[in-house]
Design an enzyme around this catalytic site. Structure first.
Site, short mmCIF file in Angstrom:
data_model
loop_
_atom_site.label_atom_id
_atom_site.label_comp_id
_atom_site.label_asym_id
_atom_site.label_seq_id
_atom_site.Cartn_x
_atom_site.Cartn_y
_atom_site.Cartn_z
N GLN A 359 0.63 -1.00 -0.07
CA GLN A 359 0.08 0.38 -0.36
C GLN A 359 1.05 1.62 -0.10
O GLN A 359 1.65 1.28 0.49
CB GLN A 359 -0.94 -0.18 1.00
CG GLN A 359 -2.05 1.16 1.32
CD GLN A 359 -2.61 1.27 2.46
OE1 GLN A 359 -2.79 0.40 2.88
NE2 GLN A 359 -3.91 2.37 2.50
N PHE A 362 -0.68 6.55 -3.94
CA PHE A 362 -1.93 6.66 -4.44
C PHE A 362 -2.53 5.21 -4.39
O PHE A 362 -3.56 5.04 -5.28
CB PHE A 362 -0.97 6.52 -6.08
CG PHE A 362 -0.57 8.11 -6.14
CD1 PHE A 362 -0.29 8.87 -5.07
CD2 PHE A 362 0.75 8.21 -6.98
CE1 PHE A 362 0.01 10.04 -5.41
CE2 PHE A 362 1.43 9.06 -7.32
CZ PHE A 362 0.82 10.07 -6.42
N GLY A 363 -2.22 4.00 -3.78
CA GLY A 363 -3.89 2.97 -4.04
C GLY A 363 -2.98 1.70 -3.48
O GLY A 363 -1.59 1.68 -2.82
N LYS A 380 -4.03 -3.56 -9.16
CA LYS A 380 -3.50 -1.57 -8.15
C LYS A 380 -4.77 -0.94 -7.93
O LYS A 380 -5.18 -0.48 -9.37
CB LYS A 380 -2.58 -0.92 -9.14
CG LYS A 380 -2.43 0.37 -8.16
CD LYS A 380 -1.05 1.25 -8.74
CE LYS A 380 -0.45 2.03 -8.19
NZ LYS A 380 0.33 2.97 -8.37
N ASP A 478 10.64 7.84 -9.02
CA ASP A 478 10.76 6.78 -7.69
C ASP A 478 11.22 5.97 -7.49
O ASP A 478 10.86 5.19 -7.31
CB ASP A 478 9.48 7.42 -7.25
CG ASP A 478 8.84 6.91 -5.38
OD1 ASP A 478 10.02 7.02 -4.87
OD2 ASP A 478 8.00 6.36 -5.47
#
Length: 691
Positions: A359, A362-363, A380, A478
């Site tokens: 988790q 964003f989701g 996702k 990221d």
């Protein structure tokens, strides 16, 4: 009698559908429409040349600047190109080609600068490549050609120019529309003043319609004030067989230029419809089963249309209008598979908590098994509380990953949008993420050296593809161990493109505007990002350096060695003391290749250099990993981070103030790291475990 009438009506309907089908099978169209332009909706689909950008809801084909225009607007040329090529003609035989018809309309304005002669002009262009404008294509060359190339048949372009400067040798006046074929010396021109049109009149907005008849080989150009209906008579009309001039697969876009005279060239909206040429047929007989297929297909098409309309109306009633989202998804080149929600619900056992893989911000990601294919997948589910931002997150990730093709990237399988839920379906990685193997504890077997080296090689290959081999530069933003997934053979697959962005062509950075700070995870964020608020290919390389060091050392970038906040500082100390290989993960008990380890540690240090310009490019990174070149020689002490660096900023000026720190975090009295940017988007522990 009623039944007979219904029967006749049904037969008539079938005949109408049959003839409609005959015509539509000959001509299928692709259409896109943009009422304005933003970085989000131009993202991966447009290429911007060095002097072009998107601002103020418009495509700025040449720079949009009010700061010392004589410095920023002189002798510029720019292009903005839709980066999907279209097949514009097809060989029919040795002497004849079939050309595609198209219709386009766009709204533009040309904004003169007060007390300055305006020039040079704007063009709608069909181009053979996504290349930058040629060198010295400013002035009268409109970003299309230059003195050396002008008139060369190998240029392979056709353009409709809107010229605001009279070139004495070949232009009728300083306010005309022209048809250009491989040259800015127009094949045909029309003066616009008699039509009541002045291109560069106080940013007056005009709409242009360009219709090309591929069968009749004719191009018509219409022009009127914005909001006025399309004129009945074209401003310019010429016979034209585009197959004789442009590449079979070509691009549509805009180009413009300035000289010592300058103006702003803005495209405010754009619509394009182009015929999709059918595959050549081997025979011309239309058999009965062909007719049946056409009729059934037409009925199915009507049924599908009715279903979509009813679905839309139902959703509209409950206040959920998916038209923008669905329209965007359908317009994606090579749109991935749309999954049924019930299929994904069943695959994840109704999104069972026990199947949760991770988790993040964003989701949530769930493991699932598709029943029909017996295939494991990762699903996702986007879950931000703000519905608009959640939809933006979904579109950002989908539009990026949908078009990427590389064996070291996690593969997107499809998507689902149901009752406000947004889902992406990815290939499942059975060995989880790299960080779980590096830091997962005793229940995880130790990653041997050869696998670590292979993983780093795979990540470098993926990053090189994103930065240099895809048709636009993609910044991941990221990159970290938890986003490096491992397939069944422990090969690296770079994943989670939730923060990734495709850069405008030849731009170097992407400014984050919707998250209110610097996105990423502490320890992987390059120091300059806290001052610029921008992610760059160089900041990706900084994160890659952090991944290299943690993979070799078996320690997180936020160092757990006493006296050091960051792993790179500890490694640098060992390098200074001539004990660099002491940094290698002790759990390997000496089972590693010393030369490979030295090479990777020096590479990790080089990528972690505080000065962005000193970090190696990805092509050099790959060569270093494979041993083709030596890693850079690193100084005994890690250079201090200096801000601003010795580069010109976005406005072309150099600041005189300088700040020097030994680290890019200040420290409080208690030693707690303090980020210079309090709004930096540092990940939560949950984000670290998932992204």
């Amino acid at each position: 009698m009623i039944k007979l009438r219904n029967y006749k009506l049904y037969l008539n309907l079938l005949m109408i559908l049959f003839f409609i089908s005959l015509s539509t099978t000959k001509c299928e169209n692709l259409t896109f429409s943009l009422a304005n332009f933003t970085k989000a909706n131009t993202g991966p689909d447009f290429n911007f040349s060095n002097d072009a950008e998107v601002t103020q809801w418009a495509l700025q084909i040449t720079p949009d600047s009010s700061n010392a225009p004589e410095s920023y607007l002189v002798n510029k040329s720019g292009r903005v190109i839709y980066n999907t090529p279209f097949q514009l003609w097809q060989p029919l035989n040795s002497t004849t080609n079939r050309a595609a018809s198209f219709n386009t309309s766009f709204t533009f304005n040309v904004n003169p600068i007060v007390n300055t002669p305006n020039g040079e002009g704007l063009a709608f262009a069909i181009l053979p490549t996504l290349d930058e404008p040629p060198p010295a294509s400013h002035g009268g060359y409109l970003g299309l050609t230059n003195e050396t190339l002008d008139g060369n048949p190998l240029n392979k372009f056709i353009a409709i120019e809107f010229d605001t400067v009279k070139q004495l040798a070949y232009d009728p006046d300083d306010n005309h529309v022209g048809l250009d074929i491989n040259s800015v010396k127009s094949n045909a021109t029309t003066s616009l003043k008699p039509l009541g049109i002045e291109i560069a009149l106080n940013a007056t907005k005009y709409t242009v319609w360009i219709d090309y008849d591929g069968a009749g080989h004719r191009i018509d150009v219409f022009m009127a004030l914005e909001g006025v209906a399309k004129p009945g008579k074209p401003a310019l009309s010429q016979p034209l067989d585009i197959s004789q001039y442009v590449s079979q697969w070509s691009y549509f876009g805009f180009s413009a230029s300035t000289s010592t005279r300058y103006e702003l060239h803005c495209v405010l909206a754009w619509n394009l419809t182009i015929e999709i040429l059918p595959e050549p047929k081997k025979g011309r007989r239309l058999l009965g089963w062909h007719i049946a297929v056409i009729v059934v297909g037409s009925l199915a098409g009507l049924a599908l249309t009715g279903f979509i309309i009813s679905l839309y109306m139902r959703r509209k009633k409950v206040g959920d209008d998916p038209s923008v989202l669905v329209g965007t998804l359908k317009s994606l080149p090579g749109t991935p598979k749309e999954f049924e929600f019930k299929e994904l619900k069943k695959a994840t056992n109704n999104f069972d908590e026990n199947l949760k893989l991770g988790q993040g911000g964003f989701g949530i990601v769930y493991k699932g098994v598709l029943a029909e294919e017996n295939t494991e997948v990762a699903v996702k589910m986007f879950s931000r509380s703000d519905k608009t931002k959640c939809q933006d997150d979904f579109l950002h990730e989908l539009t990026i990953i949908n078009r990427l093709r590389h064996k070291r990237l996690v593969k997107l399988l499809g998507w689902c949008h149901k009752n406000g839920l947004l889902l992406l379906v990815y290939e499942y990685m059975p060995n989880g993420s790299l960080d779980h193997h590096l830091f997962g504890g005793a229940d995880r077997p130790l990653l041997p050296w050869d696998r670590r080296y292979t993983i780093i090689t795979g990540v470098a290959s993926a990053l090189h593809y994103l930065h240099n081999e895809y048709d636009q530069r993609v910044v991941h933003r990221d990159l970290k161990a938890s986003n490096i997934m491992l397939d069944s053979a422990f090969n690296a697959r770079l994943g989670d493109f939730g923060l990734a962005r495709a850069l405008e062509t030849d731009k170097t950075s992407y400014a984050e505007i919707e998250l209110g700070g610097v996105p990423g995870t502490m320890g992987y964020i390059a120091p300059e990002c806290f001052h610029t608020g921008k992610a760059t290919s160089e900041s990706d390389l900084f994160a890659f350096g952090a991944v290299v060091l943690e993979t070799v050392c078996g320690r997180r970038p936020r160092c757990d060695v006493s006296g050091f906040q960051f792993l790179v500082d500890w490694v640098w100390k060992l390098h200074r003391e001539g004990r660099l290989l002491d940094a290698v993960d002790r759990r390997l008990a000496g089972e590693f290749d010393g030369e490979e380890a030295r090479r990777l540690l020096l590479l990790g240090m080089a990528c972690s250099h505080p000065a962005a310009g000193e970090r190696p490019k990805t092509e050099v990174v790959v060569q270093i990993i494979y041993g083709a070149v030596e890693p850079p020689k690193m100084p005994p002490f890690r250079p201090a981070f200096v801000w601003p660096s010795a580069v010109v900023d976005d406005l072309g000026s150099t600041s005189t103030s300088t700040m020097v720190t030994s680290s890019y975090y200040g420290s409080s009295a208690a030693g707690t790291p303090q980020c210079w940017s309090k709004e930096a988007h540092a990940s939560t522990p949950e984000e670290v475990s998932m992204r």
